[in-house]
Design an enzyme around this catalytic site. Structure first.
Site, short mmCIF file in Angstrom:
data_model
loop_
_atom_site.label_atom_id
_atom_site.label_comp_id
_atom_site.label_asym_id
_atom_site.label_seq_id
_atom_site.Cartn_x
_atom_site.Cartn_y
_atom_site.Cartn_z
N HIS A 80 -0.45 4.37 0.13
CA HIS A 80 -1.32 5.49 0.63
C HIS A 80 -0.74 6.30 1.91
CE1 HIS A 80 -4.25 3.72 -1.87
NE2 HIS A 80 -4.85 4.58 -2.20
N ASP A 120 0.76 -1.14 0.14
CA ASP A 120 -0.03 -0.11 0.10
C ASP A 120 0.94 1.30 0.02
OD1 ASP A 120 -2.14 1.89 0.53
OD2 ASP A 120 -2.91 0.56 1.86
C1 B12 Z 1 -4.90 9.73 -2.97
C2 B12 Z 1 -5.19 8.50 -3.44
C3 B12 Z 1 -4.27 7.55 -3.98
C4 B12 Z 1 -2.94 7.98 -4.67
C5 B12 Z 1 -2.12 7.77 -3.11
C6 B12 Z 1 -0.97 8.78 -3.05
C7 B12 Z 1 -0.22 8.77 -1.89
N1 B12 Z 1 1.29 8.57 -2.09
O1 B12 Z 1 -0.70 8.69 -0.79
C8 B12 Z 1 -2.77 7.02 -5.29
C9 B12 Z 1 -3.19 7.61 -6.98
C10 B12 Z 1 -1.30 6.49 -5.59
C11 B12 Z 1 -3.63 5.84 -5.36
C12 B12 Z 1 -3.44 4.61 -5.67
C13 B12 Z 1 -4.54 3.50 -5.45
N2 B12 Z 1 -5.63 3.48 -4.67
CO1 B12 Z 1 -6.33 5.42 -3.75
N3 B12 Z 1 -7.10 6.86 -2.85
C14 B12 Z 1 -6.55 8.06 -2.74
C15 B12 Z 1 -7.72 8.93 -1.96
C16 B12 Z 1 -8.18 9.66 -3.13
C17 B12 Z 1 -7.26 9.85 -0.97
C18 B12 Z 1 -6.66 8.75 0.19
C19 B12 Z 1 -6.16 9.85 1.07
O2 B12 Z 1 -4.88 10.37 1.14
N4 B12 Z 1 -7.01 10.28 2.16
C20 B12 Z 1 -6.91 11.36 3.11
C21 B12 Z 1 -6.09 10.46 4.40
C22 B12 Z 1 -6.02 11.78 5.31
O3 B12 Z 1 -7.25 9.85 4.95
P1 B12 Z 1 -6.84 8.12 5.45
O4 B12 Z 1 -5.73 7.64 4.62
O5 B12 Z 1 -8.08 7.51 5.56
O6 B12 Z 1 -6.16 8.37 6.88
C23 B12 Z 1 -7.10 9.12 7.96
C24 B12 Z 1 -7.86 7.98 8.80
O7 B12 Z 1 -8.49 6.92 7.89
C25 B12 Z 1 -7.03 7.62 9.86
N5 B12 Z 1 -6.20 6.35 9.81
C26 B12 Z 1 -5.57 5.81 8.71
N6 B12 Z 1 -4.78 5.00 9.04
C27 B12 Z 1 -4.89 4.75 10.33
C28 B12 Z 1 -4.15 3.82 11.35
C29 B12 Z 1 -4.70 3.74 12.58
C30 B12 Z 1 -4.27 2.84 13.55
C31 B12 Z 1 -5.57 4.82 13.10
C32 B12 Z 1 -5.97 4.91 14.44
C33 B12 Z 1 -6.09 5.64 12.27
C34 B12 Z 1 -5.89 5.77 10.80
O8 B12 Z 1 -6.22 8.69 10.17
C35 B12 Z 1 -6.10 9.45 8.98
C36 B12 Z 1 -6.56 10.75 9.49
O9 B12 Z 1 -7.70 10.96 9.96
C37 B12 Z 1 -8.69 7.77 -1.79
C38 B12 Z 1 -10.22 8.25 -1.90
C39 B12 Z 1 -10.76 8.79 -0.55
N7 B12 Z 1 -11.28 10.00 -0.79
O10 B12 Z 1 -10.33 8.58 0.49
C40 B12 Z 1 -8.59 6.58 -2.68
C41 B12 Z 1 -8.56 5.16 -2.26
C42 B12 Z 1 -7.98 5.02 -0.63
N8 B12 Z 1 -7.87 4.44 -3.15
C43 B12 Z 1 -8.20 3.19 -3.41
C44 B12 Z 1 -7.83 2.29 -4.49
C45 B12 Z 1 -8.40 1.20 -4.98
C46 B12 Z 1 -6.35 2.67 -4.97
C47 B12 Z 1 -5.70 1.68 -5.90
C48 B12 Z 1 -5.76 0.17 -5.76
C49 B12 Z 1 -6.39 1.96 -7.30
C50 B12 Z 1 -5.72 1.07 -8.32
N9 B12 Z 1 -6.43 0.10 -8.89
O11 B12 Z 1 -4.58 1.19 -8.77
C51 B12 Z 1 -4.37 2.09 -6.05
C52 B12 Z 1 -3.37 1.26 -4.94
C53 B12 Z 1 -1.83 1.72 -4.95
C54 B12 Z 1 -1.13 0.96 -3.93
N10 B12 Z 1 -0.26 0.05 -4.00
O12 B12 Z 1 -1.38 1.33 -2.60
C55 B12 Z 1 -9.66 3.07 -2.77
C56 B12 Z 1 -9.67 2.06 -1.76
C57 B12 Z 1 -10.72 1.03 -1.74
C58 B12 Z 1 -11.08 0.35 -0.38
N11 B12 Z 1 -10.18 0.19 0.41
O13 B12 Z 1 -12.02 -0.24 -0.49
C59 B12 Z 1 -9.99 4.43 -2.48
C60 B12 Z 1 -10.73 4.54 -1.17
C61 B12 Z 1 -10.68 5.00 -3.64
C62 B12 Z 1 -12.33 4.41 -3.92
N12 B12 Z 1 -13.10 5.08 -3.19
O14 B12 Z 1 -11.99 3.33 -4.36
N13 B12 Z 1 -4.89 6.37 -4.38
#
Ligand code: B12
Length: 152
Positions: A21, A19
Site C-alpha cells: 500500500h 505490504d
Molecule cells: C488501495 C488499497 C489496496 C491496493 C493497494 C494499491 C497500492 N499500490 O497502494 C491493493 C489492491 C493492492 C490492496 C491489496 C491488499 N489490501 Co488493501 N486497501 C486499499 C484501500 C482501498 C485504500 C488504501 C489507501 O491507499 N488509502 C489512502 C491512504 C492515503 O491512506 P493511508 O494509507 O491510511 O495513509 C494515511 C494515514 O494512515 C497516514 N499514515 C500512513 N502510514 C503512516 C505512517 C506514519 C509514521 C504516520 C505518522 C502516518 C501514516 O498518512 C496517510 C495520509 O493521511 C484500503 C481501504 C481503505 N479505504 O483505506 C484497503 C486496505 C488497506 N487493504 C486491506 C487488505 C486486507 C489488503 C490485502 C491483504 C487484501 C488481500 N487479501 O489480498 C492486500 C495486501 C497486499 C499487500 N501485500 O500489501 C485492508 C487492511 C485491513 C487491516 N489493516 O485491518 C484495508 C483497510 C481494506 C479493508 N477494510 O479490509 N489494497
C-alpha cells in the site's frame, strides 16, 4: 526544517514488510518535502535492514514506518534492536497506518508498539498535519529554527 548545521532534516520513509500500500507514503513524502525535510522514500516492501542501512548512510534524523495491511505487529517487531546493533539506537521511530487487523483496542495496540521501541504510534487515518507537527516537535532540539507550533 533544518539542522543546526544548516542541512535539511532527513527522514527515512517506507512501507514495511510485504505490504504494497503505497499511497499513504506518497502523500507523506510530498507533505514533508513541502515543509523542507529531505525525505528518503524507500517505497514498498521495505525490510528492517533496508530501513537501517538508509538511516545510517544518510545520517537520518528519524524513521517513519507505514504498515497498512494488518501485519504491523509482526513486521515491526525487532526494528529497534536492529537500530541499536547498527549504532543508531536512539533514532526516533514513528509508525502508522492500519497496524492491526480489524478493530482492536487502540490503547492496547499503542502500548504494544511502544513496548517494541516505537516513539510514536499512529491510528488509522492520521493526517499529514499531525505527523508533521509531531516530527517537528521531536526534532526541535536539533533544529536551527525555533519550533513554531502554528506552522504547518
Ligand atoms: C488501495 C488499497 C489496496 C491496493 C493497494 C494499491 C497500492 N499500490 O497502494 C491493493 C489492491 C493492492 C490492496 C491489496 C491488499 N489490501 Co488493501 N486497501 C486499499 C484501500 C482501498 C485504500 C488504501 C489507501 O491507499 N488509502 C489512502 C491512504 C492515503 O491512506 P493511508 O494509507 O491510511 O495513509 C494515511 C494515514 O494512515 C497516514 N499514515 C500512513 N502510514 C503512516 C505512517 C506514519 C509514521 C504516520 C505518522 C502516518 C501514516 O498518512 C496517510 C495520509 O493521511 C484500503 C481501504 C481503505 N479505504 O483505506 C484497503 C486496505 C488497506 N487493504 C486491506 C487488505 C486486507 C489488503 C490485502 C491483504 C487484501 C488481500 N487479501 O489480498 C492486500 C495486501 C497486499 C499487500 N501485500 O500489501 C485492508 C487492511 C485491513 C487491516 N489493516 O485491518 C484495508 C483497510 C481494506 C479493508 N477494510 O479490509 N489494497
Amino acid at each position: 526544517m533544518k539542522r543546526k548545521d544548516g542541512q535539511p532534516m532527513t527522514l527515512i520513509l517506507g512501507v514495511i514488510g510485504s505490504d504494497v500500500h503505497i499511497i499513504g507514503t506518497k502523500i507523506l513524502d510530498f507533505a514533508f518535502s513541502q515543509q523542507g525535510f529531505r525525505v528518503v522514500n524507500l517505497g514498498i516492501m521495505v525490510s528492517h535492514d533496508e530501513f537501517v542501512k538508509a538511516a545510517v548512510e544518510t545520517a537520518a534524523d528519524a524513521i517513519l514506518i507505514s504498515s497498512i495491511y494488518g501485519h504491523g505487529e509482526l513486521d515491526c517487531r525487532g526494528l529497534r534492536e536492529k537500530c541499536v546493533e547498527a549504532g543508531i539506537g536512539d533514532i526516533p521511530l514513528l509508525v502508522g497506518g492500519n497496524l492491526v487487523i480489524g478493530k482492536q483496542s487502540w490503547d492496547e495496540t499503542e502500548a504494544k508498539f511502544k513496548a517494541m521501541g516505537y516513539d510514536k504510534v499512529y491510528p488509522p487515518g492520521t493526517s499529514t498535519e499531525t505527523a508533521i507537527r509531531d516530527v517537528k516537535e521531536i526534532l526541535s532540539p536539533k533544529a536551527l529554527e525555533v519550533f513554531d507550533e502554528t506552522a504547518q
